[in-house]
Write an enzyme that holds these catalytic residues in place. Structure first.
Site, PDB file in Angstrom:
ATOM      1  NE  ARG A  72      -1.991  -2.004   2.792  1.00  0.00           N
ATOM      2  CZ  ARG A  72      -2.033  -3.602   2.066  1.00  0.00           C
ATOM      3  NH1 ARG A  72      -2.848  -3.508   2.185  1.00  0.00           N
ATOM      4  NH2 ARG A  72      -0.805  -4.133   2.719  1.00  0.00           N
ATOM      5  CB  THR A  73       3.408   2.544   2.282  1.00  0.00           C
ATOM      6  OG1 THR A  73       2.414   2.514   3.351  1.00  0.00           O
ATOM      7  CG2 THR A  73       3.890   4.140   2.082  1.00  0.00           C
ATOM      8  CE  LYS A 101      26.190  -3.614  -6.804  1.00  0.00           C
ATOM      9  NZ  LYS A 101      26.936  -1.465  -8.033  1.00  0.00           N
ATOM     10  NE  ARG A 122       7.057   0.922   4.971  1.00  0.00           N
ATOM     11  CZ  ARG A 122       6.137   0.607   4.978  1.00  0.00           C
ATOM     12  NH1 ARG A 122       5.658  -1.031   4.928  1.00  0.00           N
ATOM     13  NH2 ARG A 122       5.264   0.824   5.120  1.00  0.00           N
ATOM     14  CG  HIS A 150       3.155   4.099   8.882  1.00  0.00           C
ATOM     15  ND1 HIS A 150       3.855   4.605   7.438  1.00  0.00           N
ATOM     16  CD2 HIS A 150       3.419   2.313   8.621  1.00  0.00           C
ATOM     17  CE1 HIS A 150       3.243   4.162   6.288  1.00  0.00           C
ATOM     18  NE2 HIS A 150       3.600   3.157   6.479  1.00  0.00           N
TER      19      HIS A 150
HETATM   20  N1   CP Z   1       0.082   0.231   5.918  1.00  0.00           N
HETATM   21  C1   CP Z   1       1.436   0.225   5.022  1.00  0.00           C
HETATM   22  O1   CP Z   1       2.355   0.096   5.604  1.00  0.00           O
HETATM   23  O2   CP Z   1       0.785  -0.773   3.689  1.00  0.00           O
HETATM   24  P1   CP Z   1       2.016  -1.846   3.762  1.00  0.00           P
HETATM   25  O3   CP Z   1       3.146  -2.671   4.086  1.00  0.00           O
HETATM   26  O4   CP Z   1       1.687  -2.920   2.446  1.00  0.00           O
HETATM   27  O5   CP Z   1       2.801  -0.346   3.000  1.00  0.00           O
END
Ligand code: CP
Length: 328
Positions: A72-73, A101, A122, A150
Site C-alpha cells: 500500500r504505502t 554491495k 521505508r 509511520h
Molecule cells: N499500511 C502499510 O504500511 O501497508 P504496506 O506495508 O503494504 O505499505
C-alpha cells in the site's frame, strides 16, 4: 459523505510545514507537526480526492526507497506522484540496490538526492528517516522506520476517521493487537492527542502500548484504559476500532511470536450490538486479526482507508515540495 471543511486558506499558507530538521520540508515524525498543520494536510487530501489528476508535479522526480516490503504505502505514493504528473524512480527491494554491495545509507541518500526532488523512504531501523533528513537538502518523507513511526499512514488514518465520523474530536478509539511494535498506532496516538480522545488499548502484556506513549497520555490528560480481553463492552463503546497485525518481523524469538499471534480476531458477530457510527480500521496487511466475514459489514472501512492513502500522500508530497493548493 463529504468531509466537513475544517480550516485554512492554503493561498495564505506559505511557511514551511515541517520544522526542526536540516531540511524543513521533511515529514519524519507526526510529532513534528502541529494540529493546524495536520488539519491543513487533511484539507489538502480532501482537495485531491475531488481533484485527483493534475500536472502539479510536472518536471519533478520522486524517489521511493523501500528497504522493507510494502504494498500500500509504496504503490499509493507512486500513484499519488503519477496522478500529479510527476515521475518515480527507486527500488522496492534493497537487495537490487548497491546497499547489497555495502553502500551506506548516508551514501545512498546523497546519491539519490542528485536525481530526485523528494525521497520517500521505508527502512527497518528506527530513526533512519530522521538521519536521512539530516544529510540531504531535499525533503524526506518517512514511509515507516522500524517500530517507530509511520506518519503518512497517520494522515490517511485521520482522513478516514474524519470522513467516517464527521469529526476528529471526542471519539473513543480502540487499538487492538500489537501496540508495542505497531508503528501505525504510535503515530496515530500522537496525532490524536490533540483531539481529546478516549483510548482503549487491547493487547497482551508482551505487546502492550509502550510506557513512553502512556506517559504522553498522562501528561496530556487523555483518558486511557488497558485491557487484555477484547470484550463486548469495549467493542460497544467504540467509535473506531483500529485492528493491527502482530509484527512478526520485529520478533527475534519465533516462539514468542507463536504465543501471541492469534490472540485477537474480530468476527462479524461481535459487531451486532456496536454503535451505528463504528468503523473498523486496519493499516493492512491483515493476517487473521479480522475475519473475512467482516468484509461485507458496512462498518468495515479498511479497504476505503487504503484508498484514502493516495489523497493523503498527494497532500504530503505537494506540501513538502512547497506547492500551492489550489494551484494558482
Ligand atoms: N499500511 C502499510 O504500511 O501497508 P504496506 O506495508 O503494504 O505499505
Amino acid at each position: 459523505m463529504d468531509i466537513p471543511r475544517i480550516i485554512c486558506n492554503f493561498a495564505q499558507s506559505n511557511q514551511s510545514l515541517y520544522s526542526g530538521h536540516m531540511n524543513t520540508q521533511s515529514l519524519v515524525s507526526i510529532d513534528d507537526i502541529t494540529k493546524e498543520e495536520m488539519l491543513q494536510l487533511l484539507e489538502r487530501a480532501r482537495y485531491f480526492e475531488n481533484n485527483p489528476n493534475s500536472k502539479l508535479l510536472d518536471g519533478k522526480v520522486v524517489a521511493t526507497l523501500f528497504f522493507e516490503p510494502s504494498t500500500r504505502t509504496r504503490l499509493s505514493f507512486e500513484t499519488a506522484v503519477n496522478r500529479l504528473g510527476g515521475r518515480v524512480i527507486g527500488f522496492s527491494d534493497a537487495s537490487t540496490s548497491s546497499t547489497s554491495k555495502g553502500e551506506t545509507l548516508k551514501d545512498t541518500i546523497k546519491m539519490v538526492s542528485n536525481y530526485a526532488d523528494l525521497i520517500v523512504m521505508r527502512h527497518f531501523l528506527e530513526g533512519a528517516a530522521r538521519y536521512a533528513s539530516e544529510i540531504t537538502d531535499i525533503p524526506i518523507v518517512n514511509a515507516g522506520d522500524g517500530a517507530n513511526q509511520h506518519p503518512s499512514q497517520t494522515m490517511l488514518d485521520l482522513y478516514s476517521i474524519l470522513k467516517t465520523q464527521g469529526r476528529l474530536d471526542n471519539l473513543t478509539i480502540t487499538m487492538v493487537g500489537d501496540l508495542k511494535y505497531g508503528r501505525t498506532v504510535h503515530s496515530l496516538l500522537m496525532a490524536l492527542r490533540f483531539f481529546n480522545p478516549v483510548f482503549n488499548f487491547v493487547s497482551s502484556k508482551e505487546l502492550a502500548m509502550p510506557a513512553e506513549y502512556l506517559e504522553v497520555c498522562r501528561r496530556e490528560g487523555i483518558e486511557y484504559h488497558e485491557f487484555r480481553d477484547f470484550s463486548q463492552e469495549v467493542i460497544d463503546s467504540s467509535d473506531i476500532i483500529y485492528m493491527t497485525r502482530v509484527q512478526r518481523e520485529r520478533f527475534s524469538d519465533a516462539m514468542e511470536y507463536e504465543k501471541v499471534k492469534n490472540l485477537y480476531t474480530l468476527h462479524n458477530s461481535m459487531l451486532d450490538t456496536s454503535k451505528d457510527n463504528l468503523r473498523i480500521l486496519h493499516p493492512l496487511p491483515r493476517v487473521n486479526e479480522i475475519d473475512r466475514d467482516v468484509d461485507d459489514n458496512p462498518k468495515a472501512y479498511y479497504f476505503e482507508q487504503a484508498r484514502n492513502g493516495v489523497f493523503a500522500r498527494q497532500a504530503i508530497i505537494t506540501k513538502a515540495l512547497g506547492l500551492q493548493i489550489p494551484p494558482k
